[in-house]
Motif scaffolding. Structure first.
Motif, PDB file in Angstrom:
ATOM      1  N   THR A 155      47.689  -1.341   8.662  1.00  0.00           N
ATOM      2  CA  THR A 155      47.307  -1.778  10.019  1.00  0.00           C
ATOM      3  C   THR A 155      48.649  -2.731  10.672  1.00  0.00           C
ATOM      4  O   THR A 155      49.551  -3.085  10.004  1.00  0.00           O
ATOM      5  CB  THR A 155      46.169  -2.939   9.840  1.00  0.00           C
ATOM      6  N   LEU A 156      48.312  -2.909  11.986  1.00  0.00           N
ATOM      7  CA  LEU A 156      49.433  -3.507  12.748  1.00  0.00           C
ATOM      8  C   LEU A 156      49.179  -4.994  12.165  1.00  0.00           C
ATOM      9  O   LEU A 156      48.194  -5.560  12.013  1.00  0.00           O
ATOM     10  CB  LEU A 156      48.952  -3.600  14.025  1.00  0.00           C
ATOM     11  N   PRO A 157      50.292  -5.930  12.164  1.00  0.00           N
ATOM     12  CA  PRO A 157      50.216  -7.232  12.212  1.00  0.00           C
ATOM     13  C   PRO A 157      49.229  -7.952  13.147  1.00  0.00           C
ATOM     14  O   PRO A 157      49.149  -7.700  14.169  1.00  0.00           O
ATOM     15  CB  PRO A 157      51.700  -7.739  12.383  1.00  0.00           C
ATOM     16  N   PRO A 158      48.493  -9.064  12.923  1.00  0.00           N
ATOM     17  CA  PRO A 158      47.519  -9.733  13.561  1.00  0.00           C
ATOM     18  C   PRO A 158      48.219 -10.158  14.943  1.00  0.00           C
ATOM     19  O   PRO A 158      47.541 -10.164  15.930  1.00  0.00           O
ATOM     20  CB  PRO A 158      47.042 -10.692  12.697  1.00  0.00           C
ATOM     21  N   ALA A 159      49.291 -10.510  14.646  1.00  0.00           N
ATOM     22  CA  ALA A 159      50.133 -11.101  15.827  1.00  0.00           C
ATOM     23  C   ALA A 159      50.458 -10.167  17.002  1.00  0.00           C
ATOM     24  O   ALA A 159      50.646 -10.355  18.233  1.00  0.00           O
ATOM     25  CB  ALA A 159      51.368 -11.717  15.260  1.00  0.00           C
ATOM     26  N   TRP A 160      50.381  -8.803  16.973  1.00  0.00           N
ATOM     27  CA  TRP A 160      50.563  -7.636  17.533  1.00  0.00           C
ATOM     28  C   TRP A 160      49.465  -7.612  18.484  1.00  0.00           C
ATOM     29  O   TRP A 160      49.552  -6.625  19.478  1.00  0.00           O
ATOM     30  CB  TRP A 160      51.064  -6.330  16.971  1.00  0.00           C
ATOM     31  N   LEU A 161      48.164  -7.897  18.091  1.00  0.00           N
ATOM     32  CA  LEU A 161      46.866  -7.690  18.720  1.00  0.00           C
ATOM     33  C   LEU A 161      46.839  -8.626  19.826  1.00  0.00           C
ATOM     34  O   LEU A 161      47.246  -9.616  19.864  1.00  0.00           O
ATOM     35  CB  LEU A 161      45.767  -7.439  17.713  1.00  0.00           C
ATOM     36  N   ASP A 162      45.818  -8.114  20.599  1.00  0.00           N
ATOM     37  CA  ASP A 162      45.578  -8.724  21.736  1.00  0.00           C
ATOM     38  C   ASP A 162      44.167  -9.471  21.998  1.00  0.00           C
ATOM     39  O   ASP A 162      43.302  -8.670  22.626  1.00  0.00           O
ATOM     40  CB  ASP A 162      46.047  -7.882  23.268  1.00  0.00           C
ATOM     41  N   ALA A 163      43.893 -10.538  21.220  1.00  0.00           N
ATOM     42  CA  ALA A 163      42.447 -11.227  21.323  1.00  0.00           C
ATOM     43  C   ALA A 163      42.030 -11.449  22.378  1.00  0.00           C
ATOM     44  O   ALA A 163      40.839 -11.197  22.921  1.00  0.00           O
ATOM     45  CB  ALA A 163      42.526 -12.406  20.233  1.00  0.00           C
ATOM     46  N   PRO A 164      42.876 -11.975  23.384  1.00  0.00           N
ATOM     47  CA  PRO A 164      42.369 -12.412  24.733  1.00  0.00           C
ATOM     48  C   PRO A 164      41.857 -11.187  25.658  1.00  0.00           C
ATOM     49  O   PRO A 164      40.977 -11.214  26.362  1.00  0.00           O
ATOM     50  CB  PRO A 164      43.706 -12.969  25.518  1.00  0.00           C
ATOM     51  N   MET A 165      42.575  -9.953  25.398  1.00  0.00           N
ATOM     52  CA  MET A 165      42.076  -8.930  25.924  1.00  0.00           C
ATOM     53  C   MET A 165      40.608  -8.537  25.620  1.00  0.00           C
ATOM     54  O   MET A 165      39.743  -8.121  26.444  1.00  0.00           O
ATOM     55  CB  MET A 165      43.162  -7.616  25.817  1.00  0.00           C
ATOM     56  N   LEU A 166      40.297  -8.537  24.262  1.00  0.00           N
ATOM     57  CA  LEU A 166      39.071  -8.326  23.743  1.00  0.00           C
ATOM     58  C   LEU A 166      37.951  -9.080  24.289  1.00  0.00           C
ATOM     59  O   LEU A 166      36.824  -8.787  24.565  1.00  0.00           O
ATOM     60  CB  LEU A 166      39.212  -8.138  22.319  1.00  0.00           C
ATOM     61  N   GLN A 167      38.459 -10.454  23.993  1.00  0.00           N
ATOM     62  CA  GLN A 167      37.446 -11.512  24.777  1.00  0.00           C
ATOM     63  C   GLN A 167      37.044 -11.270  26.208  1.00  0.00           C
ATOM     64  O   GLN A 167      35.904 -11.462  26.627  1.00  0.00           O
ATOM     65  CB  GLN A 167      38.008 -12.702  24.518  1.00  0.00           C
ATOM     66  N   ALA A 168      38.300 -10.798  26.904  1.00  0.00           N
ATOM     67  CA  ALA A 168      37.849 -10.558  28.418  1.00  0.00           C
ATOM     68  C   ALA A 168      36.840  -9.283  28.717  1.00  0.00           C
ATOM     69  O   ALA A 168      36.021  -9.398  29.411  1.00  0.00           O
ATOM     70  CB  ALA A 168      39.236 -10.310  29.034  1.00  0.00           C
ATOM     71  N   ALA A 169      37.360  -8.269  27.841  1.00  0.00           N
ATOM     72  CA  ALA A 169      36.412  -7.256  27.895  1.00  0.00           C
ATOM     73  C   ALA A 169      35.010  -7.425  27.432  1.00  0.00           C
ATOM     74  O   ALA A 169      33.857  -6.953  28.127  1.00  0.00           O
ATOM     75  CB  ALA A 169      37.014  -6.196  27.007  1.00  0.00           C
ATOM     76  N   LEU A 170      34.684  -8.277  26.608  1.00  0.00           N
ATOM     77  CA  LEU A 170      33.428  -8.593  26.193  1.00  0.00           C
ATOM     78  C   LEU A 170      32.710  -9.424  27.218  1.00  0.00           C
ATOM     79  O   LEU A 170      31.550  -9.351  27.578  1.00  0.00           O
ATOM     80  CB  LEU A 170      33.336  -9.257  24.658  1.00  0.00           C
ATOM     81  N   ARG A 171      33.419 -10.285  27.774  1.00  0.00           N
ATOM     82  CA  ARG A 171      32.862 -11.264  28.998  1.00  0.00           C
ATOM     83  C   ARG A 171      32.441 -10.209  30.067  1.00  0.00           C
ATOM     84  O   ARG A 171      31.332 -10.639  30.747  1.00  0.00           O
ATOM     85  CB  ARG A 171      33.949 -12.272  29.272  1.00  0.00           C
ATOM     86  N   ARG A 172      33.187  -9.359  30.481  1.00  0.00           N
ATOM     87  CA  ARG A 172      33.020  -8.650  31.503  1.00  0.00           C
ATOM     88  C   ARG A 172      31.473  -7.871  31.354  1.00  0.00           C
ATOM     89  O   ARG A 172      30.698  -7.491  32.139  1.00  0.00           O
ATOM     90  CB  ARG A 172      34.030  -7.723  31.802  1.00  0.00           C
ATOM     91  N   VAL A 173      31.359  -7.532  30.161  1.00  0.00           N
ATOM     92  CA  VAL A 173      30.190  -6.586  29.768  1.00  0.00           C
ATOM     93  C   VAL A 173      29.063  -7.565  29.843  1.00  0.00           C
ATOM     94  O   VAL A 173      27.918  -7.107  30.236  1.00  0.00           O
ATOM     95  CB  VAL A 173      30.394  -5.948  28.421  1.00  0.00           C
ATOM     96  N   LEU A 174      28.949  -8.805  29.365  1.00  0.00           N
ATOM     97  CA  LEU A 174      28.089  -9.779  29.375  1.00  0.00           C
ATOM     98  C   LEU A 174      27.755 -10.186  30.944  1.00  0.00           C
ATOM     99  O   LEU A 174      26.495 -10.513  31.305  1.00  0.00           O
ATOM    100  CB  LEU A 174      28.407 -11.167  28.538  1.00  0.00           C
ATOM    101  N   ALA A 175      28.605 -10.367  31.502  1.00  0.00           N
ATOM    102  CA  ALA A 175      28.543 -10.981  32.939  1.00  0.00           C
ATOM    103  C   ALA A 175      28.209  -9.853  33.942  1.00  0.00           C
ATOM    104  O   ALA A 175      27.716 -10.140  35.147  1.00  0.00           O
ATOM    105  CB  ALA A 175      29.893 -11.143  33.438  1.00  0.00           C
ATOM    106  N   SER A 176      28.327  -8.776  33.690  1.00  0.00           N
ATOM    107  CA  SER A 176      28.044  -7.401  34.533  1.00  0.00           C
ATOM    108  C   SER A 176      26.807  -6.691  34.460  1.00  0.00           C
ATOM    109  O   SER A 176      25.934  -7.039  33.281  1.00  0.00           O
ATOM    110  CB  SER A 176      28.940  -6.427  34.285  1.00  0.00           C
ATOM    111  N   GLY A 177      26.102  -6.327  35.382  1.00  0.00           N
ATOM    112  CA  GLY A 177      24.716  -5.548  35.485  1.00  0.00           C
ATOM    113  C   GLY A 177      23.692  -6.701  35.602  1.00  0.00           C
ATOM    114  O   GLY A 177      23.832  -7.985  35.543  1.00  0.00           O
ATOM    115  N   ARG A 178      22.273  -5.855  35.797  1.00  0.00           N
ATOM    116  CA  ARG A 178      21.376  -6.807  36.110  1.00  0.00           C
ATOM    117  C   ARG A 178      20.983  -7.326  34.763  1.00  0.00           C
ATOM    118  O   ARG A 178      21.305  -6.968  33.511  1.00  0.00           O
ATOM    119  CB  ARG A 178      20.339  -5.690  36.552  1.00  0.00           C
TER     120      ARG A 178
END
Length: 487
Positions: free
Chosen positions: A135-158
């Motif tokens: 796998t890639l080293p954890p430091a190479w991954l973008d945790a803020p991007m994943l958190q932002a994507a989840l927040r968009r899903v939770l905040a969007s829609g009815r």
């Protein structure tokens, strides 16, 4: 007795023997010839090389060849004819499709015990540095991007839409939004698939498993790359399949061996990583891809194309599914290698007449897949977040690869395939299974070549992860332990 033929001139390339392994040279040679006989690459009635010719061919003494043939005689695989030599014996025909498979011989392939070792290495190395990790080293991954994507899903829609996604089962085929995004992503690499041809899964590994279960029955023959992914060997073995290893080179599989195996065994399936192959890093050439699909057509087998490393690969790399138009090919990929190992979102793009069968198998295996996580991946695709993240990772990996290649070559290693992608397949000149244990004692987790063969055998190759093999301290330890073994 079948008509005798002298096949010495048509034997595959000589086996690379390990003189530092746990098995003697004659044991290694006997296992090599036994595999050729059982795969019927040496047909009944074929004459084995003379003792003198075999010794010259393999660079061993005549005494070693005599010991090799004695072992094959004891296994009932060959017979000696006075003043003529050694010949392959006729064996019982394999069970036909639908019949119960015959009992396995004592030395037939079992579930590779090293598969669990490889998985543990993927899940974590217990705090050890991991030049052999997958796998890639954890430091190479973008945790803020994943958190932002989840927040968009939770905040969007009815509110009722969020409730449907969070509180109920998702659609059996997978989240419609993600399947639409996947259809566009596949079109970018030349694979034309409508959202109706795409089914989401719990990672690429489940996709491989579901397609195998839909296509195969116990006892079926399956072509696999060798070297290849030992977890895949273990998974297919547990399903009761007969593995037919095909040597894998820089440009793809050995098509002559594949054709011989297909003619003899009538395989139902070929499983391959066509782009950035694990462990070699090889890329299927366009010419090999065309010939491979012609073989699949001529011998009536399907192809699973595992495109797990798609986000690290150039978009122009040939995909079998693009050339085939999803007629015989099942195209599989996932996101855990590029987003995060815990984001188990995968998919399969299938021929239209197979997709409903796959959905049925998926429902029996896991009911559905997590809609919230799938929608978050869809956000990453739709908003270009994943594309930009992948570009950053590829740039970082290019730099890491350059450094790792220099260190490996400085330590006296050669690359079997051109260095590209995440993995390098290196020739070390020494038994890497024994070397791996010595390096483990020093605190380094490595991936010896024996992990990547359908039948465990000593060898001198090793897989390195370019992202995690940049530490000069590792290569100093590597050289020190290799020299100690040579002494």
């Amino acid at each position: 007795m079948a008509r005798t033929t002298d096949t010495a001139a048509r034997l595959p390339a000589a086996l690379q023997l390990s003189r530092d392994g746990s098995r003697t040279l004659s044991e290694q040679l006997a296992a090599h010839y036994a595999a050729l006989i059982r795969q019927r690459l040496l047909a009944p009635g074929s004459r084995l090389p003379s003792v003198r010719e075999g010794a010259r061919r393999h660079g061993v003494s005549p005494h070693t060849l005599v010991a090799t043939y004695d072992q094959l005689l004891a296994q009932g695989l060959v017979e000696a004819q006075r003043q003529r030599g050694f010949f392959v014996r006729e064996r019982a025909a394999p069970a036909q499709r639908g019949e119960a498979p015959a009992a396995s011989p004592p030395d037939s392939p079992r579930v590779p015990v090293d598969a669990s070792m490889l998985i543990r290495g993927m899940l974590g190395s217990g705090g050890r540095p991991g030049p052999g990790l997958g796998t890639l080293p954890p430091a190479w991954l973008d945790a803020p991007m994943l958190q932002a994507a989840l927040r968009r899903v939770l905040a969007s829609g009815r509110e009722d839409e969020l409730g449907a996604a969070a509180l109920h089962y998702g659609e059996p085929a997978g989240d419609p939004r993600l399947r639409e995004a996947l259809a566009q992503r596949l079109a970018d690499v030349g694979v034309r698939a409508s959202p109706r041809q795409i089914m989401t899964t719990l990672g690429a590994t489940q996709a491989l498993d579901l397609v195998s279960r839909a296509l195969l029955a116990p006892g079926d023959a399956v072509l696999v790359d060798e070297p290849g992914w030992s977890v895949e060997y273990a998974r297919l073995t547990l399903l009761g399949m007969r593995l037919l290893p095909v040597p894998r080179g820089p440009d793809g599989p050995d098509l002559a061996v594949m054709e011989a195996l297909a003619r003899e065994h009538r395989p139902r399936l070929y499983v391959t990583v066509s782009v950035l192959h694990n462990p070699t890093g090889g890329m299927l050439s366009l010419a090999s891809a065309h010939q491979l699909l012609q073989l699949a057509q001529a011998h009536d087998f399907h192809v699973i194309e595992d495109d797990t490393y798609a986000h690290l690969a150039p978009a122009h790399a040939p995909r079998l599914a693009a050339l085939d138009g999803l007629k015989r090919c099942f195209h599989i990929s996932g996101f855990s290698k590029i987003l995060a190992p815990g984001w188990r979102v995968g998919f399969v793009a299938a021929p239209p007449d197979w997709i409903e069968r796959l959905i049925d198998v998926k429902m029996l295996a896991s009911l559905t897949t997590p809609a919230l996580l799938e929608q978050a991946v869809a956000v990453c695709l739709e908003q270009g977040l994943l594309r930009r993240h992948a570009e950053r990772v590829v740039a970082r990996l290019d730099a890491a690869r350059g450094r790792s290649v220099r260190l490996a070559q400085g330590a006296g290693c050669e690359f079997v395939c051109p260095p590209q992608g995440l993995f390098g397949w290196i020739e070390t000149g020494i038994d890497t299974e024994a070397l791996a244990q010595r390096l483990l004692d020093r605190g380094w987790s490595t991936a010896p070549g024996s992990l990547f063969h359908a039948r465990r055998q000593p060898g001198t190759k090793m897989r390195i992860n370019f992202a995690t093999a940049q530490d000069a301290a590792f290569w100093r330890e590597f050289e020190s332990e290799r020299e100690a073994m040579r002494r």
